[in-house]
Scaffold this active site. Structure first.
Site, PDB file in Angstrom:
ATOM      1  CB  ALA A   1     -31.358 -12.758 -22.522  1.00 39.23           C
TER       2      ALA A   1
ATOM      3  CD  GLU B   1     -35.803  -2.671 -17.866  1.00 34.81           C
ATOM      4  OE1 GLU B   1     -36.870  -3.271 -18.052  1.00 34.81           O
ATOM      5  OE2 GLU B   1     -35.733  -1.624 -17.181  1.00 34.81           O
ATOM      6  CD  GLU B   2     -34.012  -8.062 -26.468  1.00 32.92           C
ATOM      7  OE1 GLU B   2     -34.636  -7.017 -26.746  1.00 32.92           O
ATOM      8  OE2 GLU B   2     -33.761  -8.948 -27.298  1.00 32.92           O
ATOM      9  NE  ARG B   3     -28.250  -6.674 -26.176  1.00 34.44           N
ATOM     10  CZ  ARG B   3     -27.844  -5.725 -27.004  1.00 34.44           C
ATOM     11  NH1 ARG B   3     -27.094  -4.746 -26.548  1.00 34.44           N
ATOM     12  NH2 ARG B   3     -28.175  -5.742 -28.273  1.00 34.44           N
TER      13      ARG B   3
END
Ligand SMILES: Cc1cc2nc3c(=O)[nH]c(=O)nc-3n(C[C@H](O)[C@H](O)[C@H](O)COP(=O)(O)OP(=O)(O)OC[C@H]3O[C@@H](n4cnc5c(N)ncnc54)[C@H](O)[C@@H]3O)c2cc1C
Length: 388
Positions: free
Chosen positions: A246, A241-243
């Protein structure tokens, strides 16, 4: 990806929120190198922006991940990368594992107030000696009765000076490096936590970034997220999810800097015509606009796969890689077209140049993304077998 009226409503209301509650204060927060996370997050929480994809039982809206992508992209309209990054940490970097794998008790105690904006969250993976090589972290959490006693420290922690709790990766045994780690919630007002220093950076200035030490920090063992020993795996899942976030967030900023560059170069005259009217300039901007749309298509495709429950490790790594690389290319090219004005600290293109540079480093450097893609494509050389 097909956006519905609900997606557009989310986008419009967030845009209004940004223009009212964030953009008027960005210059001040950049100057102060910190923004008031508690005050701002409470307002975001009250408006429902901190839990769009989180379960309704804990105050979330229970929507699918396409809404998080819309939110991340819209946050790119903030006049600087620091505040959106801290919001992303709260919604898509420090909380996905807790929401997916945390016990009900833990979610009531930490997720619910984080979605409400009463708590500020941070994620603690990186350490002074281990960033890209997550398996090499040294922070350890030793069992002592019903508690863990944590020693070590974390580096480059976004919102670390203000956060109420950290989703902390620590070694909970001496076993193999991928099976000896756990994600543990560490309330940052606990005795033994030292917020050692606020780090001075080249960009992302409105976001505070901290170095944090743990000296015999005692937390209950029930603060472990999911199963003990599964922390490395859970963090790898959390990184997806972070990527994706981003990549989506960079799209908003990329659109904006390109638009501002078209406006600036249209007004600025060189050799009897506008900068924009020189073929090299409008051709190059057209090429970059095409690249941005290609990144958008990649991000939306990855999101569609994610929503249908597929493993998107390869897709999310490609999104993050392309977003980091393209941000650097767009920032450098646009700054060039702004000339001396682009080199001025206060110009929006120079802030984008400084803030955007993090994209290829934070949350897994470009080279780490390349290794993941190569590994999944079967082209990464295997480590040599140990003799004997
Ligand atoms: C502003 C900011 C905010 C951050 N926020 C957080 C946060 O909230 N929480 C958190 O846990 N971390 C955070 N980080 C840390 C960030 O995730 C790390 O900096 C990043 O993972 C890279 O680790 P490193 O800096 O230790 O670089 P290193 O691991 O030392 O790597 C240095 C360089 O080596 C190269 N490299 C790495 N691996 C390979 C490879 N396999 N092959 C070839 N070359 C390679 C890359 O060019 C890389 O940039 C933040 C960092 C910054 C600067």
């Amino acid at each position: 990806m097909l956006f519905t009226d609900e997606h557009m409503q989310l986008r419009d209301s967030l845009l209004k929120f940004i223009e009212r509650e964030i953009n008027p204060y960005i210059e001040q927060w950049e100057e102060e190198q910190i923004f008031p996370a508690h005050a701002l997050f409470k307002k975001l929480g009250d408006a429902g922006f901190l839990g769009v994809c989180k379960p309704p039982e804990y105050g979330g809206l229970g929507l699918d991940y396409s809404y998080s992508v819309v939110m991340a992209e819209t946050l790119g309209n903030i006049n600087g990368g620091g505040v959106p990054m801290a919001i992303g940490v709260q919604t898509d970097m420090a909380t996905p594992a807790l929401a997916k794998f945390g016990s009900d008790e833990l979610k009531k105690e930490f997720l619910e107030p984080t979605i409400a904006g009463d708590f500020v969250a941070c994620v603690g993976v990186s350490e002074p000696q281990a960033g890209s090589d997550v398996a090499a972290i040294k922070t350890n959490a030793r069992r002592d009765g019903d508690d863990y006693v944590i020693n070590g420290g974390k580096m480059w922690i976004t919102s670390g000076m203000q956060a109420d709790w950290m989703c902390c990766l620590a070694n909970t045994s001496d076993g193999p490096a991928h099976k000896n780690k756990s994600l543990i919630i560490v309330p940052l007002k606990t005795k033994g936590v030292e917020r050692a220093r606020k780090l001075k950076k080249i960009g992302m200035n409105s976001s505070d970034t901290a170095q944090i030490f743990f000296d015999d920090v005692r937390v209950p063992r029930r603060y472990v997220i999911g199963q003990e020993g599964m922390g490395f795996m859970l963090q790898m899942i959390q990184f997806q999810e972070e990527r994706l976030w981003a990549g989506a967030n960079s799209l908003g900023g990329l659109d904006k800097v390109l638009r501002l560059t078209v406006e600036y170069t249209r007004d600025r005259k060189v050799f009897g015509k506008s900068v924009l009217d020189h073929q090299w300039v409008h051709f190059k901007l057209a090429e970059l606009a095409t690249e941005i749309e290609a990144l958008r298509a990649l991000t939306y495709t990855a999101t569609e796969h994610y929503i249908t429950g597929k493993d998107v490790t390869r897709w999310a790594s490609m999104v993050k890689l392309k977003a980091g690389r393209l941000s650097r290319e767009v920032a450098d090219t646009c700054l060039q077209f702004w000339g001396g004005m682009g080199y001025m600290y206060e110009s929006p293109v120079s802030r984008f140049f400084r803030d955007g540079r993090l994209g290829s480093i934070g949350g897994g450097a470009d080279e780490v993304m390349l290794s993941i893609i190569a590994k999944l494509d079967g082209t990464l050389p295997r480590p040599p077998k140990k003799e004997g």
